[in-house]
Structures are given as C-alpha cells and as structure tokens.
Design an enzyme around this catalytic site. Sequence first.
Site, PDB file in Angstrom:
ATOM      1  N   GLU A  46       0.763  -1.314  -0.300  1.00  0.00           N
ATOM      2  CA  GLU A  46      -0.514   0.262  -0.104  1.00  0.00           C
ATOM      3  C   GLU A  46       0.788   1.033   0.514  1.00  0.00           C
ATOM      4  O   GLU A  46       1.997   1.140   0.479  1.00  0.00           O
ATOM      5  CB  GLU A  46      -0.594   0.094   1.554  1.00  0.00           C
ATOM      6  CG  GLU A  46      -1.737   0.922   1.310  1.00  0.00           C
ATOM      7  CD  GLU A  46      -2.598   0.522   2.613  1.00  0.00           C
ATOM      8  OE1 GLU A  46      -3.935   1.946   2.880  1.00  0.00           O
ATOM      9  OE2 GLU A  46      -2.212   0.568   3.642  1.00  0.00           O
ATOM     10  N   LYS A 112      -9.503   2.751  -2.053  1.00  0.00           N
ATOM     11  CA  LYS A 112      -9.949   2.443  -1.240  1.00  0.00           C
ATOM     12  C   LYS A 112     -11.660   2.471  -0.733  1.00  0.00           C
ATOM     13  O   LYS A 112     -11.688   3.630  -0.617  1.00  0.00           O
ATOM     14  CB  LYS A 112      -8.480   2.286   0.198  1.00  0.00           C
ATOM     15  CG  LYS A 112      -9.064   1.865   1.606  1.00  0.00           C
ATOM     16  CD  LYS A 112      -7.578   2.414   2.323  1.00  0.00           C
ATOM     17  CE  LYS A 112      -7.616   1.415   3.443  1.00  0.00           C
ATOM     18  NZ  LYS A 112      -5.733   2.471   4.061  1.00  0.00           N
ATOM     19  N   CYS A 146      -5.714  -2.846   2.456  1.00  0.00           N
ATOM     20  CA  CYS A 146      -5.419  -2.445   4.496  1.00  0.00           C
ATOM     21  C   CYS A 146      -6.222  -2.589   4.849  1.00  0.00           C
ATOM     22  O   CYS A 146      -7.212  -4.465   5.412  1.00  0.00           O
ATOM     23  CB  CYS A 146      -4.419  -1.408   4.841  1.00  0.00           C
ATOM     24  SG  CYS A 146      -3.471  -1.678   6.133  1.00  0.00           S
TER      25      CYS A 146
END
Length: 261
Positions: A46, A112, A146
């Site tokens: 990331e 995300k 994540c």
Amino acid sequence: MPALTKLAVALVQAAPAWHDAAANRALFDRALEPLAAKADLVVLPEMLSTGFTMRSRQVAETMDGPTVAWLREKARGLGAAVTGSVVIEDAGRVYNRQLWVDGDGEVLAYDKRHLFRVAGEHEHYAAGDERVVARLGEWRILLCVCYDLRFPVWLRCQGDYDALLCVANWPAARQMAWNTLLRARAIENLCYAVAVNRVGVDGNDVAYRGGSAVYDPQGQALVEVFDEAMVAMATLDLDAVREQRRAFPAWQDADRFEVQT
C-alpha cells in the site's frame, strides 16, 4: 490471454522511503529485476511510493504521473500483472488507489473503500464505492487495501472471485489481527488470500513487521514472511479452489445481501 490456472505470485515485502517516490521506484526496480519470466503476478505494498501518509495533497500524483508510468513499464518488462496502491489525485479528490497493471500496460483501479479513521485517513482521502475484480487468465481476483480487511461483508465472495488480494501498511502493534483476518477471509470465502505488508519504520515512527502471506482456501499458509525486506514466491492452483468449493460447499448456504454504498 491463454488459460492460466496455476499462478506464480511474487510478494514484494519492503521498507519504502518516506515521501520519496523516486527513491521507492528505484528500490522496487532492484527488487523486481530478478522476477522477469518468473512471476505471473507481482504484489507491492500500500502507498508504495510514499509510505502511509496523511499529507495526501502534498504527495499525490495523477494517473498520468511518473509512478503510474513506472508501473506500466514494469508490467510490460516483466510480462506480468503488477499491483500496489498509490496516492492519486483525480477530478479534484485524492484517493488511496490500488492499481492493477497487466502485462500489456492496461490499468485497472480500485479506490480504498474503508479509510482508517484511527489515523484520520477519512479526513485526507475520498473513499471508493465500487468493488473491483481483476482478471488474469482464468483467475478472478478481488482487490483490497489494508483496513478493508476488517470488513467481511464488503469482501464476501458471491461467486465472483477466486482469490482475495490485499496490499497494506499494517502496523506491528496489530500483527496478530493482520494474519488472523487474512486466514479468516480465505476460509470463509473458500479462496486464496494473497497479501503484502511492509516492514521497517515509517516517517511517523510506526513500526511494521510484514507478515506478507498466501493462505489457501483451507487457511493453510503457503508462505508467511516477517521482519525482513524480501521477495517471497508462491504458486496458486485454481483447481484447488474449485475442489474445495465442491467438497465443502458452504457457499451454497451463505446469506444473501446487498451492500449499500
């Protein structure tokens, strides 16, 4: 693309430099150089070019910027798909955007969805609202960044993917959660979970242990690597996913639902 049921995956666990995109592209150049003709998929962390930063406007690039161009160059040169997330400004908003670049240099983007409130990520980035499934040969691969990993409804397989792929900057303080959640997502979705985390200490003095891993549909580890910068390889077998879903068809009893964005 020809049929591809066995997938050679390279997990690139590294310690990116803080807010230095050029240095990080050089770092990953060195890591990727030995992978030519050895990997079908290369997974980077990331925010690969900056580290996990809240200075989004300061470090953001565009889709025409140097890091996206570099990813295209790497994918073409390796003849493999390459993925990782980058801070991207698009139409006036900044995203933590996972980029999937195939061997022809074509780019697929996932923004995300779940922004890490504890670090204030929701104050500096816009959230995505669309799940993205990449294709590689016969493989269907769900993209994930994540903190998304903590939200199983968002990641629930509804017959639409064979592997979950997560890129992260997940701190050492919550290491057990990282590897436990990855294993759980693999088991509950009868899929492979493929994940890359970083190592080292970032510019906010946050420490990372890695724990990059591949778990099979039964939650068994094909590879787990901790603490050091390294490239780890694993081979995924699509027939293993299909057989596990046939032998243990829990998916047939899953609850039906819709995700509201």
